[in-house]
Design a protein around this motif. Structure first.
Motif, PDB file in Angstrom:
ATOM      1  N   HIS A 120       0.855  -1.187   0.000  1.00  0.00           N
ATOM      2  CA  HIS A 120       0.000   0.000   0.000  1.00  0.00           C
ATOM      3  C   HIS A 120       0.894   1.240   0.000  1.00  0.00           C
ATOM      4  O   HIS A 120       2.117   1.165  -0.011  1.00  0.00           O
ATOM      5  CB  HIS A 120      -0.980  -0.007   1.182  1.00  0.00           C
ATOM      6  CG  HIS A 120      -0.407   0.414   2.497  1.00  0.00           C
ATOM      7  ND1 HIS A 120      -1.125   1.129   3.428  1.00  0.00           N
ATOM      8  CD2 HIS A 120       0.805   0.218   3.038  1.00  0.00           C
ATOM      9  CE1 HIS A 120      -0.392   1.344   4.490  1.00  0.00           C
ATOM     10  NE2 HIS A 120       0.780   0.810   4.286  1.00  0.00           N
ATOM     11  N   ARG A 159      -7.715  -1.596  -1.768  1.00  0.00           N
ATOM     12  CA  ARG A 159      -6.968  -1.976  -2.971  1.00  0.00           C
ATOM     13  C   ARG A 159      -7.939  -2.260  -4.115  1.00  0.00           C
ATOM     14  O   ARG A 159      -8.945  -2.945  -3.945  1.00  0.00           O
ATOM     15  CB  ARG A 159      -6.120  -3.214  -2.692  1.00  0.00           C
ATOM     16  CG  ARG A 159      -5.137  -3.593  -3.788  1.00  0.00           C
ATOM     17  CD  ARG A 159      -4.313  -4.794  -3.338  1.00  0.00           C
ATOM     18  NE  ARG A 159      -3.185  -5.060  -4.209  1.00  0.00           N
ATOM     19  CZ  ARG A 159      -3.217  -5.857  -5.267  1.00  0.00           C
ATOM     20  NH1 ARG A 159      -4.360  -6.472  -5.579  1.00  0.00           N
ATOM     21  NH2 ARG A 159      -2.151  -6.066  -5.997  1.00  0.00           N
ATOM     22  N   SER A 166      -3.156   0.843  -5.535  1.00  0.00           N
ATOM     23  CA  SER A 166      -2.856   0.297  -4.212  1.00  0.00           C
ATOM     24  C   SER A 166      -3.722   1.040  -3.205  1.00  0.00           C
ATOM     25  O   SER A 166      -4.575   1.838  -3.591  1.00  0.00           O
ATOM     26  CB  SER A 166      -1.357   0.432  -3.893  1.00  0.00           C
ATOM     27  OG  SER A 166      -1.021   1.752  -3.532  1.00  0.00           O
TER      28      SER A 166
END
Length: 289
Positions: free
Chosen positions: A28, A244, A236
């Motif tokens: 992320h 996501r 992300s």
């Protein structure tokens, strides 16, 4: 001290043709919006650095921004190959791409060495792999065997990484330019501290940073530019702000396989030449910028 500017201004001031550029973020907080701004400003001859070059670097490589890549693992996570990356390596399209490959541990230790102000890091990870002595991008060995002066043990040395500029995405910054991130933080802190210049894009700029479990705060004096970029890590995610977008990664596989389809994506989604496909479904080739 950090200066709060627009993303376009941050890239214009910090990223120059020929620079070495690290864009870090693991799983992320990947700085996709910043990557697309680098493409939009048509930067060239970059040395891209990243522990896990995935879709963001596929986009930069396919757009012709990069001539060199220092990395550890590359792929479209959960899907497969990076087709623009592969095309550059196999067919020199849109230009040749030189590679220097390391392990995750090697890359992480290189960032730590750069952040610590020392010229190299020591680890055991490469011992016996045959990689010791292979030339790096500068033609000199990037991985060298050394003898411990205390025990006589044979260890491996890897040179420090000191990018010209590091770009990260984070959840928040305050108005003084202090940057806060949490969740899976990877090597963002070390990548910023090792760089000559840095940009942090953030989900929001707030009056005061609230404590968060496990959060890292990069003080304003280690960051050069802060830019608000809500959703700037898409596809992300940013923990606490977004999820996501798995469909994006699946759609990217088809878009990136074909040069002409990729060119259309660049024109429409990055340069805005023929309108946006944002919001189109994966089955329609949608992969919004």
């Amino acid at each position: 001290m950090a200066e709060i500017v627009s993303l376009a201004d941050a890239v214009a001031r910090a990223v120059h043709d020929g620079d070495s550029v690290a864009m870090e973020g693991f799983t992320h907080l990947i700085p996709f919006a910043a990557g697309r701004e680098v493409i939009r400003q048509r930067r060239r001859d970059l040395t891209l650095i990243r522990m896990t070059p995935d879709v963001v670097y596929d986009q930069l490589i396919g757009a012709g921004c990069a001539s060199r890549l220092i990395f550890s693992w590359g792929g479209n996570p959960g899907v497969g190959s990076l087709h623009r990356f592969r095309d550059a390596v196999e067919n020199a399209w849109p230009g040749p791409l030189q590679l220097e490959e390391h392990s995750h541990a090697g890359m992480a230790n290189r960032y730590v060495a750069g952040a610590s102000g020392v010229p190299f890091a020591i680890l055991r990870g490469y011992s016996g792999t045959g990689l010791e002595g292979l030339p790096g991008l500068d033609g000199q060995p990037a991985i060298r065997s050394v003898t411990c002066p205390f025990t006589g043990e044979q260890l491996t040395a890897v040179a420090a990484l000191n990018p010209d500029v590091t770009i990260i995405h984070a959840q928040r910054a305050d108005r003084a330019g202090n940057v806060q991130l949490w969740g899976i933080t990877g090597v963002q802190k070390e990548a910023v501290l090792s760089a000559q210049r840095s940009i942090a894009t953030v989900e929001e700029i707030v009056d005061e940073l609230r404590p968060e479990p496990g959060a890292i705060v990069l003080p304003s004096w280690v960051v050069d530019y802060v830019a608000a970029a809500p959703g700037g890590s898409h596809p992300s995610y940013a923990l606490g702000y977004s999820a996501r977008d798995n469909e994006y990664y699946q759609a990217w596989d088809a878009i990136s396989r074909d040069r002409e389809r990729f060119r259309r994506w660049l024109a429409e989604e990055v340069y805005g030449e023929t309108g946006s496909l944002a919001g189109a479904g994966a089955g329609e080739g949608g992969c919004g910028a």
